[in-house]
Motif scaffolding. Sequence first.
Motif, PDB file in Angstrom:
ATOM      1  N   GLY A 111     -10.360   0.718 -16.423  1.00  0.00           N
ATOM      2  CA  GLY A 111      -9.695   1.629 -15.621  1.00  0.00           C
ATOM      3  C   GLY A 111      -9.518   0.944 -14.470  1.00  0.00           C
ATOM      4  N   THR A 112     -10.016  -0.123 -14.117  1.00  0.00           N
ATOM      5  CA  THR A 112      -9.531  -0.846 -12.893  1.00  0.00           C
ATOM      6  C   THR A 112      -7.972  -1.488 -13.187  1.00  0.00           C
ATOM      7  OG1 THR A 112     -11.689  -1.459 -12.224  1.00  0.00           O
ATOM      8  CG2 THR A 112      -9.951  -2.917 -11.250  1.00  0.00           C
ATOM      9  N   MET A 113      -7.805  -1.934 -14.251  1.00  0.00           N
ATOM     10  CA  MET A 113      -6.475  -2.572 -14.462  1.00  0.00           C
ATOM     11  C   MET A 113      -5.440  -1.390 -14.587  1.00  0.00           C
ATOM     12  SD  MET A 113      -6.710  -5.456 -14.666  1.00  0.00           S
ATOM     13  CE  MET A 113      -7.559  -7.079 -15.185  1.00  0.00           C
ATOM     14  N   ARG A 114      -5.977  -0.290 -15.106  1.00  0.00           N
ATOM     15  CA  ARG A 114      -5.079   0.862 -15.157  1.00  0.00           C
ATOM     16  C   ARG A 114      -4.797   1.454 -13.640  1.00  0.00           C
ATOM     17  NH1 ARG A 114      -5.804   6.510 -18.668  1.00  0.00           N
ATOM     18  NH2 ARG A 114      -4.067   7.549 -18.313  1.00  0.00           N
ATOM     19  N   ALA A 115      -5.449   1.374 -12.975  1.00  0.00           N
ATOM     20  CA  ALA A 115      -5.359   1.897 -11.470  1.00  0.00           C
ATOM     21  C   ALA A 115      -4.366   0.902 -10.808  1.00  0.00           C
ATOM     22  CB  ALA A 115      -6.605   2.136 -10.769  1.00  0.00           C
ATOM     23  N   LEU A 116      -4.575  -0.583 -11.023  1.00  0.00           N
ATOM     24  CA  LEU A 116      -3.863  -1.235 -10.489  1.00  0.00           C
ATOM     25  C   LEU A 116      -2.287  -1.472 -11.137  1.00  0.00           C
ATOM     26  CD1 LEU A 116      -6.062  -4.400  -9.880  1.00  0.00           C
ATOM     27  CD2 LEU A 116      -5.185  -2.967  -8.128  1.00  0.00           C
ATOM     28  N   GLU A 117      -2.112  -0.968 -12.289  1.00  0.00           N
ATOM     29  CA  GLU A 117      -0.747  -0.913 -12.593  1.00  0.00           C
ATOM     30  C   GLU A 117      -0.255   0.241 -12.103  1.00  0.00           C
ATOM     31  OE1 GLU A 117      -1.632  -0.760 -16.960  1.00  0.00           O
ATOM     32  OE2 GLU A 117      -1.880  -2.701 -17.272  1.00  0.00           O
ATOM     33  N   GLN A 118      -0.697   1.395 -11.828  1.00  0.00           N
ATOM     34  CA  GLN A 118      -0.101   2.517 -11.493  1.00  0.00           C
ATOM     35  C   GLN A 118       0.312   2.175  -9.851  1.00  0.00           C
ATOM     36  OE1 GLN A 118      -2.663   5.909 -11.905  1.00  0.00           O
ATOM     37  NE2 GLN A 118      -2.033   6.087 -13.995  1.00  0.00           N
ATOM     38  N   SER A 119      -0.797   1.471  -9.000  1.00  0.00           N
ATOM     39  CA  SER A 119      -0.259   1.319  -7.757  1.00  0.00           C
ATOM     40  C   SER A 119       0.679   0.275  -7.582  1.00  0.00           C
ATOM     41  CB  SER A 119      -1.736   0.401  -7.172  1.00  0.00           C
ATOM     42  OG  SER A 119      -2.860   1.714  -6.992  1.00  0.00           O
ATOM     43  N   ALA A 120       0.680  -0.630  -8.563  1.00  0.00           N
ATOM     44  CA  ALA A 120       1.615  -1.608  -8.584  1.00  0.00           C
ATOM     45  C   ALA A 120       3.251  -0.943  -8.650  1.00  0.00           C
ATOM     46  CB  ALA A 120       1.556  -2.630  -9.523  1.00  0.00           C
ATOM     47  N   SER A 121       3.264   0.091  -9.621  1.00  0.00           N
ATOM     48  CA  SER A 121       4.462   1.055  -9.691  1.00  0.00           C
ATOM     49  C   SER A 121       4.763   1.701  -8.327  1.00  0.00           C
ATOM     50  CB  SER A 121       4.402   2.088 -10.889  1.00  0.00           C
ATOM     51  OG  SER A 121       4.059   1.046 -12.205  1.00  0.00           O
ATOM     52  N   ARG A 122       3.838   2.463  -7.977  1.00  0.00           N
ATOM     53  CA  ARG A 122       3.992   3.214  -6.617  1.00  0.00           C
ATOM     54  C   ARG A 122       4.598   2.244  -5.470  1.00  0.00           C
ATOM     55  NH1 ARG A 122      -0.235   6.393  -8.889  1.00  0.00           N
ATOM     56  NH2 ARG A 122      -1.589   5.097  -8.008  1.00  0.00           N
ATOM     57  N   LEU A 123       3.713   1.131  -5.322  1.00  0.00           N
ATOM     58  CA  LEU A 123       4.034   0.298  -4.258  1.00  0.00           C
ATOM     59  C   LEU A 123       5.392  -0.798  -4.485  1.00  0.00           C
ATOM     60  CD1 LEU A 123       0.563  -0.544  -3.401  1.00  0.00           C
ATOM     61  CD2 LEU A 123       1.920   0.384  -1.791  1.00  0.00           C
ATOM     62  N   GLY A 124       5.494  -0.876  -5.600  1.00  0.00           N
ATOM     63  CA  GLY A 124       6.711  -1.804  -6.003  1.00  0.00           C
ATOM     64  C   GLY A 124       6.321  -3.268  -5.856  1.00  0.00           C
ATOM     65  N   PHE A 125       5.109  -3.732  -5.762  1.00  0.00           N
ATOM     66  CA  PHE A 125       4.670  -4.928  -5.685  1.00  0.00           C
ATOM     67  C   PHE A 125       4.015  -5.441  -6.835  1.00  0.00           C
ATOM     68  CE2 PHE A 125       6.083  -4.605  -1.454  1.00  0.00           C
ATOM     69  CZ  PHE A 125       5.302  -3.749  -0.614  1.00  0.00           C
ATOM     70  N   PRO A 126       4.286  -6.602  -7.382  1.00  0.00           N
ATOM     71  CA  PRO A 126       3.451  -7.256  -8.543  1.00  0.00           C
ATOM     72  C   PRO A 126       2.350  -7.587  -8.262  1.00  0.00           C
ATOM     73  CG  PRO A 126       5.206  -8.733  -7.624  1.00  0.00           C
ATOM     74  CD  PRO A 126       5.277  -7.761  -6.902  1.00  0.00           C
TER      75      PRO A 126
END
Length: 322
Positions: A111-126
């Motif tokens: 769930g943590t990895m999924r949340a960070l993948e979504q945040s990266a998509s919204r923020l645009g930062f890898p």
Amino acid sequence: MGEAFTFASRVGFGASGIGTLYRDVPEAVARDTLATAYDAGIRYFDTAPLYGHGLSELRLGQFLRTVPRDGITVSTKVGRYLVPPRGSPVDYGLWASPLRLKPVFDYSYDGTMRALEQSASRLGFPDFDVVYIHDVDRYTHGPDGFERHFDEAMAGCYRALDELRRSGEVKAIGVGVNESDIATRFVEAGRFDVVMIAGRYSLIDRSAEKDLFPAAKKAGTGIVAAGVFNSGILAKGPGAEGATYDYGAPPSDVTRRAEAIAGICAQYDVPLQAAAVQFPLRSPLVRAAVLGMSRPERVAQNLEWSRLPIPEAMWQAIDAAL
């Protein structure tokens, strides 16, 4: 543990407001607020998936991608990811005009990895500067649910974030909660770089000094102060209509304490709000203070309060009164 993580500016931009906390914020106003903050020298921006159900991260990312990434500290949080409601009810809570997505609590590794993948998509930062484990506290989950989520967060969120820190994809990891004893428990259970504590180290509530601060000092963990106005009583003033403490009606002892401090500030011709902003930054353990901002004029006002000269005698008088 080494030296505590250093933030790019000691005054941080709390991006819950541009996620439409309490009131709608048009796209242009959100963009102007962020630009005003950046132009004024603010270089630390804090957000979370919960804020506007993804809207805050989306807006923050759109702006930050127009300025140099170097020299900026960006923090987000884990513990929730977002899904389409698909007909299920959604509690939009305090968010006036959020994205129509449904937050799902998940403190597991996946769930943590999924949340960070979504945040990266919204923020645009890898990658990320700071990631906090969010809302593992009694206020959010109740006494029984908290215990279960604490264990899940240490086994899941912490393990995932520690791996990302070791690989360099996350520079610092932390926890963001509203209760100092819980923050202390996290600091003693793992190796955290920073702790964001909301409302428990302020002009009228110094409870974090009793447990969190000694633990953080021992561990070499930095403190980020949030909720410096205690949700409103120190922003509006204790006598103002609608003044709140921790999002509810202020208890009588809190009101009396706030009135006493406001009286001392008036004697020194210092706005109560300036004292509230500067108080946490006086501690060597506090690396930054995050202030919520949703209008350009609020940015200017917060920075003015943060820079106003305050005589040491006033701080001594406040300490004596408490």
